[in-house]
Design a protein around this motif. Structure first.
Motif, PDB file in Angstrom:
ATOM      1  N   ALA A   1      17.825   2.099   2.945  1.00 21.47           N
ATOM      2  CA  ALA A   1      17.053   1.099   2.208  1.00 21.47           C
ATOM      3  C   ALA A   1      15.664   1.626   1.874  1.00 21.47           C
ATOM      4  CB  ALA A   1      16.916  -0.171   3.052  1.00 21.47           C
ATOM      5  N   ALA A   2      14.978   0.867   1.052  1.00 24.54           N
ATOM      6  CA  ALA A   2      13.560   1.116   0.791  1.00 24.54           C
ATOM      7  C   ALA A   2      12.791  -0.108   1.261  1.00 24.54           C
ATOM      8  CB  ALA A   2      13.311   1.356  -0.689  1.00 24.54           C
ATOM      9  N   ALA A   3      11.590   0.116   1.760  1.00 24.27           N
ATOM     10  CA  ALA A   3      10.782  -0.994   2.256  1.00 24.27           C
ATOM     11  C   ALA A   3       9.328  -0.758   1.887  1.00 24.27           C
ATOM     12  CB  ALA A   3      10.916  -1.119   3.769  1.00 24.27           C
ATOM     13  N   ASP A   4       8.642  -1.847   1.579  1.00 20.32           N
ATOM     14  CA  ASP A   4       7.215  -1.768   1.301  1.00 20.32           C
ATOM     15  C   ASP A   4       6.446  -1.633   2.607  1.00 20.32           C
ATOM     16  OD1 ASP A   4       7.531  -2.087  -1.475  1.00 20.32           O
ATOM     17  OD2 ASP A   4       7.473  -4.276  -1.314  1.00 20.32           O
ATOM     18  N   VAL A   5       5.322  -0.933   2.524  1.00 21.98           N
ATOM     19  CA  VAL A   5       4.378  -0.849   3.632  1.00 21.98           C
ATOM     20  C   VAL A   5       3.169  -1.662   3.190  1.00 21.98           C
ATOM     21  CG1 VAL A   5       2.937   0.647   5.047  1.00 21.98           C
ATOM     22  CG2 VAL A   5       5.204   1.423   4.315  1.00 21.98           C
ATOM     23  N   TYR A   6       2.863  -2.710   3.941  1.00 22.46           N
ATOM     24  CA  TYR A   6       1.801  -3.644   3.563  1.00 22.46           C
ATOM     25  C   TYR A   6       0.482  -3.296   4.239  1.00 22.46           C
ATOM     26  CZ  TYR A   6       5.677  -6.388   1.809  1.00 22.46           C
ATOM     27  OH  TYR A   6       6.805  -6.798   1.129  1.00 22.46           O
TER      28      TYR A   6
ATOM     29  N   ALA B   1       0.817  -1.213   0.000  1.00 28.70           N
ATOM     30  CA  ALA B   1       0.000   0.000   0.000  1.00 28.70           C
ATOM     31  C   ALA B   1       0.850   1.262   0.000  1.00 28.70           C
ATOM     32  CB  ALA B   1      -0.939  -0.002   1.210  1.00 28.70           C
ATOM     33  N   GLY B   2       2.150   1.124   0.147  1.00 27.74           N
ATOM     34  CA  GLY B   2       3.027   2.282   0.159  1.00 27.74           C
ATOM     35  C   GLY B   2       4.478   1.845   0.240  1.00 27.74           C
ATOM     36  N   VAL B   3       5.340   2.835   0.210  1.00 29.68           N
ATOM     37  CA  VAL B   3       6.780   2.578   0.285  1.00 29.68           C
ATOM     38  C   VAL B   3       7.397   3.620   1.206  1.00 29.68           C
ATOM     39  CG1 VAL B   3       8.951   2.500  -1.035  1.00 29.68           C
ATOM     40  CG2 VAL B   3       6.846   1.630  -2.065  1.00 29.68           C
ATOM     41  N   VAL B   4       8.372   3.184   1.953  1.00 29.02           N
ATOM     42  CA  VAL B   4       9.143   4.103   2.794  1.00 29.02           C
ATOM     43  C   VAL B   4      10.615   3.934   2.397  1.00 29.02           C
ATOM     44  CG1 VAL B   4       9.229   2.438   4.705  1.00 29.02           C
ATOM     45  CG2 VAL B   4       9.666   4.828   5.151  1.00 29.02           C
ATOM     46  N   GLU B   5      11.269   5.069   2.138  1.00 28.59           N
ATOM     47  CA  GLU B   5      12.676   5.039   1.738  1.00 28.59           C
ATOM     48  C   GLU B   5      13.507   5.786   2.778  1.00 28.59           C
ATOM     49  OE1 GLU B   5      13.243   6.476  -2.246  1.00 28.59           O
ATOM     50  OE2 GLU B   5      11.741   5.116  -3.060  1.00 28.59           O
TER      51      GLU B   5
END
Length: 124
Positions: A61-66, A53-57
């Motif tokens: 690193a970058a990580a998905d937000v589920y 549902a989103g991404v945080v960078e």
């Protein structure tokens, strides 16, 4: 109001009106380091549980937000979009990511309480 946690390090604050606020946990922001960008979902869009549902960078690193549960996005945190560092400085309050109208509140039962989440983090 109660707070639940996912194994992917999102927190979910359940409201009495059938909505929930979602953000990343203190553990997640610690692991990421300084957050420099967030990609938030579109208001009105529906997502299935565990869908990105989103991404945080961050600087590291970058990580998905589920999406922790099925539901429709009702609001996003524009303050966070304008100041991504809120995810570091206040991840459980002003650093929230989005609000969701729950489609299937029973899915909340599968999420962890704070004790179970603390145990997960301790053993990871």
């Amino acid at each position: 109001m109660s707070i639940k946690y996912t194994a992917d390090h999102e927190w979910v604050q359940i409201e009495a009106d059938g909505t929930a606020t979602v953000g990343i946990t203190v553990h997640a922001q610690d692991a990421l380091g300084d957050v420099v960008y967030v990609d938030l979902p579109e208001v009105g869009k529906s997502y299935a549980e565990k869908e990105v549902a989103g991404v945080v960078e961050s600087v590291k690193a970058a990580a998905d937000v589920y999406m922790p549960v099925d539901g429709e996005i009702t609001a996003v945190n524009e303050d966070l979009r304008n100041d991504p560092a809120l995810a570091n400085t206040d991840p459980l309050k002003s650093g929230w990511f989005f609000k969701v109208k729950l489609s299937n509140p029973a899915q909340l039962d599968a999420l962890m309480d704070s004790t179970a989440y603390d145990e997960l983090v301790k053993n990871s």
